[in-house]
Write a protein that holds these residues in place. Structure first.
Motif, PDB file in Angstrom:
ATOM      1  N   ARG A  69     -34.583 -14.456   1.454  1.00 14.15           N
ATOM      2  CA  ARG A  69     -35.660 -14.767   2.390  1.00 14.15           C
ATOM      3  C   ARG A  69     -36.371 -13.494   2.848  1.00 14.15           C
ATOM      4  N   GLU A  70     -35.586 -12.452   3.167  1.00 16.20           N
ATOM      5  CA  GLU A  70     -36.181 -11.191   3.611  1.00 16.20           C
ATOM      6  C   GLU A  70     -36.988 -10.538   2.494  1.00 16.20           C
ATOM      7  N   GLN A  71     -36.455 -10.587   1.274  1.00 12.73           N
ATOM      8  CA  GLN A  71     -37.186 -10.003   0.149  1.00 12.73           C
ATOM      9  C   GLN A  71     -38.501 -10.729  -0.086  1.00 12.73           C
ATOM     10  N   LEU A  72     -38.477 -12.057  -0.003  1.00 13.61           N
ATOM     11  CA  LEU A  72     -39.703 -12.825  -0.220  1.00 13.61           C
ATOM     12  C   LEU A  72     -40.762 -12.492   0.831  1.00 13.61           C
ATOM     13  N   ALA A  73     -40.342 -12.257   2.060  1.00 16.06           N
ATOM     14  CA  ALA A  73     -41.294 -11.902   3.114  1.00 16.06           C
ATOM     15  C   ALA A  73     -41.923 -10.544   2.841  1.00 16.06           C
ATOM     16  N   TYR A  74     -41.120  -9.566   2.442  1.00 12.15           N
ATOM     17  CA  TYR A  74     -41.657  -8.242   2.127  1.00 12.15           C
ATOM     18  C   TYR A  74     -42.581  -8.304   0.910  1.00 12.15           C
ATOM     19  N   ILE A  75     -42.181  -9.098  -0.096  1.00 15.13           N
ATOM     20  CA  ILE A  75     -43.000  -9.230  -1.305  1.00 15.13           C
ATOM     21  C   ILE A  75     -44.364  -9.822  -0.958  1.00 15.13           C
ATOM     22  N   ALA A  76     -44.369 -10.882  -0.142  1.00 13.71           N
ATOM     23  CA  ALA A  76     -45.633 -11.544   0.201  1.00 13.71           C
ATOM     24  C   ALA A  76     -46.596 -10.573   0.868  1.00 13.71           C
ATOM     25  N   LYS A  77     -46.107  -9.772   1.798  1.00 14.62           N
ATOM     26  CA  LYS A  77     -46.972  -8.837   2.518  1.00 14.62           C
ATOM     27  C   LYS A  77     -47.472  -7.729   1.587  1.00 14.62           C
ATOM     28  N   ARG A  78     -46.574  -7.137   0.844  1.00 16.76           N
ATOM     29  CA  ARG A  78     -46.962  -6.042  -0.048  1.00 16.76           C
ATOM     30  C   ARG A  78     -47.886  -6.539  -1.152  1.00 16.76           C
ATOM     31  N   ASN A  79     -47.609  -7.731  -1.668  1.00 20.11           N
ATOM     32  CA  ASN A  79     -48.434  -8.264  -2.733  1.00 20.11           C
ATOM     33  C   ASN A  79     -49.851  -8.533  -2.251  1.00 20.11           C
ATOM     34  N   GLN A  80     -50.017  -9.076  -1.036  1.00 23.69           N
ATOM     35  CA  GLN A  80     -51.360  -9.344  -0.529  1.00 23.69           C
ATOM     36  C   GLN A  80     -52.158  -8.051  -0.414  1.00 23.69           C
ATOM     37  N   GLU A  81     -51.486  -6.964   0.012  1.00 26.87           N
ATOM     38  CA  GLU A  81     -52.158  -5.664   0.081  1.00 26.87           C
ATOM     39  C   GLU A  81     -52.642  -5.228  -1.296  1.00 26.87           C
ATOM     40  N   LEU A  82     -51.780  -5.376  -2.301  1.00 23.78           N
ATOM     41  CA  LEU A  82     -52.140  -4.941  -3.647  1.00 23.78           C
ATOM     42  C   LEU A  82     -53.239  -5.819  -4.239  1.00 23.78           C
ATOM     43  N   VAL A  83     -53.157  -7.120  -3.988  1.00 27.13           N
ATOM     44  CA  VAL A  83     -54.169  -8.037  -4.517  1.00 27.13           C
ATOM     45  C   VAL A  83     -55.535  -7.720  -3.919  1.00 27.13           C
ATOM     46  N   GLU A  84     -55.576  -7.404  -2.642  1.00 32.15           N
ATOM     47  CA  GLU A  84     -56.845  -7.031  -2.015  1.00 32.15           C
ATOM     48  C   GLU A  84     -57.383  -5.730  -2.610  1.00 32.15           C
ATOM     49  N   GLN A  85     -56.498  -4.785  -2.856  1.00 34.80           N
ATOM     50  CA  GLN A  85     -56.913  -3.522  -3.471  1.00 34.80           C
ATOM     51  C   GLN A  85     -57.407  -3.764  -4.896  1.00 34.80           C
ATOM     52  N   HIS A  86     -56.725  -4.652  -5.611  1.00 38.52           N
ATOM     53  CA  HIS A  86     -57.085  -5.009  -6.981  1.00 38.52           C
ATOM     54  C   HIS A  86     -58.483  -5.638  -7.023  1.00 38.52           C
ATOM     55  N   ALA A  87     -58.723  -6.598  -6.140  1.00 36.08           N
ATOM     56  CA  ALA A  87     -60.028  -7.256  -6.100  1.00 36.08           C
ATOM     57  C   ALA A  87     -61.131  -6.273  -5.725  1.00 36.08           C
ATOM     58  N   ALA A  88     -60.845  -5.393  -4.762  1.00 38.06           N
ATOM     59  CA  ALA A  88     -61.846  -4.412  -4.342  1.00 38.06           C
ATOM     60  C   ALA A  88     -62.166  -3.435  -5.467  1.00 38.06           C
ATOM     61  N   ARG A 131     -66.238  -1.499  -7.442  1.00 35.75           N
ATOM     62  CA  ARG A 131     -66.365  -0.287  -8.251  1.00 35.75           C
ATOM     63  C   ARG A 131     -66.577  -0.594  -9.725  1.00 35.75           C
ATOM     64  N   ILE A 132     -65.590  -1.181 -10.361  1.00 41.76           N
ATOM     65  CA  ILE A 132     -65.638  -1.301 -11.819  1.00 41.76           C
ATOM     66  C   ILE A 132     -66.728  -2.270 -12.259  1.00 41.76           C
ATOM     67  N   ARG A 133     -66.880  -3.369 -11.562  1.00 43.81           N
ATOM     68  CA  ARG A 133     -67.947  -4.304 -11.926  1.00 43.81           C
ATOM     69  C   ARG A 133     -69.314  -3.633 -11.817  1.00 43.81           C
ATOM     70  N   ARG A 134     -69.522  -2.875 -10.751  1.00 43.20           N
ATOM     71  CA  ARG A 134     -70.810  -2.178 -10.568  1.00 43.20           C
ATOM     72  C   ARG A 134     -71.014  -1.120 -11.644  1.00 43.20           C
ATOM     73  N   GLU A 135     -69.969  -0.343 -11.946  1.00 41.04           N
ATOM     74  CA  GLU A 135     -70.097   0.712 -12.949  1.00 41.04           C
ATOM     75  C   GLU A 135     -70.323   0.131 -14.338  1.00 41.04           C
ATOM     76  N   LEU A 136     -69.682  -1.011 -14.632  1.00 37.49           N
ATOM     77  CA  LEU A 136     -69.934  -1.666 -15.913  1.00 37.49           C
ATOM     78  C   LEU A 136     -71.395  -2.108 -16.011  1.00 37.49           C
ATOM     79  N   ALA A 137     -71.924  -2.658 -14.923  1.00 37.80           N
ATOM     80  CA  ALA A 137     -73.319  -3.109 -14.934  1.00 37.80           C
ATOM     81  C   ALA A 137     -74.262  -1.943 -15.186  1.00 37.80           C
ATOM     82  N   GLU A 138     -73.947  -0.788 -14.621  1.00 36.36           N
ATOM     83  CA  GLU A 138     -74.779   0.397 -14.833  1.00 36.36           C
ATOM     84  C   GLU A 138     -74.792   0.818 -16.304  1.00 36.36           C
ATOM     85  N   ARG A 139     -73.769   0.407 -17.034  1.00 37.86           N
ATOM     86  CA  ARG A 139     -73.660   0.766 -18.451  1.00 37.86           C
ATOM     87  C   ARG A 139     -73.946  -0.416 -19.373  1.00 37.86           C
TER      88      ARG A 139
END
Length: 725
Positions: free
Chosen positions: A117-136, A141-149
């Motif tokens: 249970r504790e591991q799942l809670a830590y995973i959920a929080k850390r994963n949401q941070e990474l997913v937000e960073q991934h989407a950003a 960045r990458i979508r805009r730079e691809l469009a420029e090219r």
């Protein structure tokens, strides 16, 4: 990129009592030594990192490559796709396993003291941070730079009218016929949502009655996710529209006479961690096929939703899918960025790594009088390093020549994962049809390759190959080939033992090492091992090899202890490990003891590392670094400097490898080959080599700093092997 987070290394609760540890249901290796168990009592309780959070740190390093502006742009998009695919498997297997343990009520804690249970809670929080960073990283960045090219991913409302008309026709002809809107009302229960499928959650209103209804539309997975809508024929530009956007724009044609008031994307991940009940009296193939049929019906472990989804729609999905709020991942942008592999396929060499062609190993290079692989191996062992050394002109040629050589009597082979059009399997079939004795151990429990391996097993059986599926309770993960050849009045055995699968496609992407040899003791050992795998022989020790589940942990720990003795006696000592993962507590504890004795320990790990380096009094003599790049670092190599031993093989330092799999480690003794492995380690461990260094608190810091000279380990290996070729 920093992966520092207060949740990476939470304070560990007290370790669970011994009685709470689950009994093993499969054969396990005996303890390495009684003294090791006693010594573990003197080590601190909080000496391990959590393996699941360590894996998330690994995926964060993949994401850092996508954010690295020194990488070619389409390679950065590729790393975004890899991040997404990695995360899918993590949830399907690791998170699913934790949920199963939580729901069964087992109070089993991880080595760092956390409950499921504790591991799942830590995973959920850390994963949401990474997913937000991934989407950003993609959206900002990458979508805009691809469009420029000249490579654009657009939404429906950004398209020109001509493009909309053309795509409308495409929708009518190619997409509309395969769509099935599923309503939810008293006469229509909530539909089954298959794992990893893209879906549209739709609300429609009856204009006459004013009532609203929910419907689900599945985005077909047999149509390209990103539709190329470019109309000008310019090979340097391409415009893509997500398939779900095309469908959303035409929902009026699916719900004729209704008003579409709301539409949002969502995606469900289901438990795909098969638990095959292995009964000695039941056909394993049939048991596995039965379980595979149930895999798609596994319980949900993750719900991904678009960030603009309304609250009432979220509540409906949570209720109907029986998903807990902690299992919801909110994504600001496109869901499932594994679709970016499609972008990587765009023919834009200027935005990718320079083409790379593996070199033929010098030992197998064509000369004026070409030699057979067997003649080469009679002159000495050959160490091949993929992808720098060509797989097709070394390992594949070894099997193909064995299949066609009239003096070869038998071929014995393990197959864990192979390609869809496998030349190795074709060669084994040719050998069987030529009257040779051919044995193939096909591991049909290889996760996510089960269906492919079942297909290969049946094709091999049909050709007359003796096919076996290994041992009950164990996966056969070793990478071994044995060729038996009649040479005059004698029988000679030729062998290949490697760290990677017999897959020519991944051999161009994965870094692996293999030993080709005619050493009699290794040939005798492989003969004995195949007798264990195919018959009823029982053998725990071998002449030259270390074999799990009984020998590898014990062999590795014993050699670490030997380095400790060398250091205590004032002799040279040192340990260098290269692996995918370092998790096994007995091996980690042995490395801690080595550090305490003054032995220098250098670890190169691609993924998970539960060892804490750099802690005074415990691990100040241990360094851990991770190298990620163009190729997936996959080889497992172990060097014990005091004894001068090098070992390679299929096993990572994980419980599953050491306790629940058949694995093989082989010594590399030839001084010429030892020099190759030495050079590989020297390059990987060079202070100027680009890598991430694990800190004692759990952070992975990029190294070296920007102002310093930076080497790329994989480019160094390309240059080295290119020079050899």
């Amino acid at each position: 990129m920093s992966t520092d987070s207060s949740d990476l290394n939470p304070p560990a609760p007290s370790p669970p009592p011994a009685a709470s540890k689950p009994e093993r249901s499969v054969p396990s290796a005996p303890p390495a030594a009684t003294s090791a168990a006693v010594a573990a009592d003197s080590l601190p309780d909080d000496r391990y990192f959590n393996r699941e959070l360590s894996w998330l740190d690994f995926n964060a390093r993949v994401l850092a490559l996508a954010e690295d502006e020194s990488q070619p742009l389409l390679e950065r998009a590729k790393f975004l796709a890899i991040f997404a695919s990695n995360l899918d498997e993590f949830y399907m297997v690791r998170v699913a396993g934790l949920k199963r343990r939580r729901e069964t009520g087992l109070s089993v804690r991880s080595a760092d003291g956390l409950t499921p249970r504790e591991q799942l809670a830590y995973i959920a929080k850390r994963n949401q941070e990474l997913v937000e960073q991934h989407a950003a990283a993609f959206e900002q960045r990458i979508r805009r730079e691809l469009a420029e090219r000249g490579i654009r991913i657009v939404r429906w409302n950004e398209l020109a009218e001509d493009d909309k008309k053309r795509l409308h026709n495409y929708f009518t002809d190619q997409v509309f016929p395969v769509l099935t809107p599923l309503a939810v009302d008293p006469a229509h229960p909530f539909p089954y949502i298959s794992g990893l499928s893209m879906n549209l959650a739709v609300t429609v209103r009856d204009p006459d009655a004013g009532t609203e209804r929910f419907a689900r539309v599945k985005v077909p997975d047999n149509v390209p996710r990103l539709l190329n809508v470019e109309s000008n024929g310019d090979e340097w530009s391409a415009t893509f529209l997500p398939l779900e956007d095309l469908i959303a724009a035409h929902l009026g044609e699916l719900f004729t006479g209704m008003e579409v008031t709301e539409v949002h994307e969502f995606r469900v991940t289901r438990n795909a961690d098969l638990e095959v009940e292995e009964d000695r009296d039941e056909d394993l193939l049939l048991a596995l096929e039965r379980e595979l049929a149930q895999r798609r019906f596994g319980p949900p472990v993750r719900l991904e939703i678009a960030s603009d989804m309304s609250e009432h729609m979220q509540e409906l999905l949570l209720r109907e899918l029986e998903v807990a709020p902690n299992d919801v991942v909110v994504i600001n942008g496109l869901l499932d960025l594994s679709c970016l592999w499609q972008l990587h396929a765009v023919d834009r060499k200027d935005l990718k790594d320079a083409p790379f062609v593996p070199a033929t190993h010098p030992a197998f290079a064509e000369h004026e009088t070409p030699k057979s692989v067997f003649a080469t191996l009679r002159e000495g062992d050959v160490l091949v390093h993929h992808p720098y050394d060509s797989f097709s002109t070394s390992v594949q040629r070894f099997i193909e020549q064995a299949a066609s050589d009239p003096h070869v009597l038998a071929i014995k082979q393990t197959l864990y994962r192979t390609s869809g059009d496998s030349p190795i399997v074709d060669a084994l079939i040719d050998a069987a049809e030529a009257g040779k004795q051919v044995v193939a151990l096909v591991e049909i429990k290889a996760r996510f390759d089960e269906q492919a391996n079942i297909k290969w097993a049946r094709a091999l059986e049909k050709a007359g190959v003796h096919v076996v599926y290994g041992l009950v309770g164990l996966k056969t993960h070793c990478k071994t080939s044995l060729v038996v050849r009649q040479e005059g009045s004698t029988i000679r055995r030729y062998c290949h033992i490697g760290t990677g699968n017999y897959n020519p496609k991944t051999a161009r992407l994965y870094e692996d090492i293999g030993l080709l040899t005619a050493e009699p003791s290794i040939g005798a050992d492989l003969t004995d091992l195949f007798n264990v795998l195919t018959g009823y022989a029982r053998q725990d020790t071998y002449r030259s090899l270390l074999v799990a589940p009984h020998g590898i942990r014990r062999g590795i720990v014993d050699r670490i202890e030997q380095e400790i003795e060398h250091a205590r006696a004032g002799r040279p000592a040192g340990i260098r490990f290269k692996a995918n993962s370092l998790v096994d507590e007995q091996v980690i504890d042995a490395l801690y003891r080595a550090s305490q004795a003054g032995v220098r320990v250098d670890v190169v790990v691609r993924g998970i590392c539960a060892l804490k380096p750099g802690i005074p009094g415990l691990s100040e003599n241990i360094s851990v670094r991770s190298i990620l790049g163009r190729f997936l670092e996959h080889s497992r190599v172990f060097h014990f400097a005091g004894s001068g031993e090098f070992w390679i093989g299929s096993a990572d330092m994980m419980h599953r490898n050491l306790d629940r799999r058949v694995e093989v480690q082989v010594p590399v003794r030839n001084p010429r080959l030892v020099k190759q492995l030495d050079a590989m380690f020297d390059s990987a461990l060079d202070p100027a080599t680009r890598c991430w260094v694990l800190q004692s608190g759990g952070e992975w810091e990029p190294s070296p700093t920007e102002h310093e000279q930076v080497r790329d380990h994989q480019r160094e290996m390309i240059a080295l092997h290119g020079a050899q070729g």
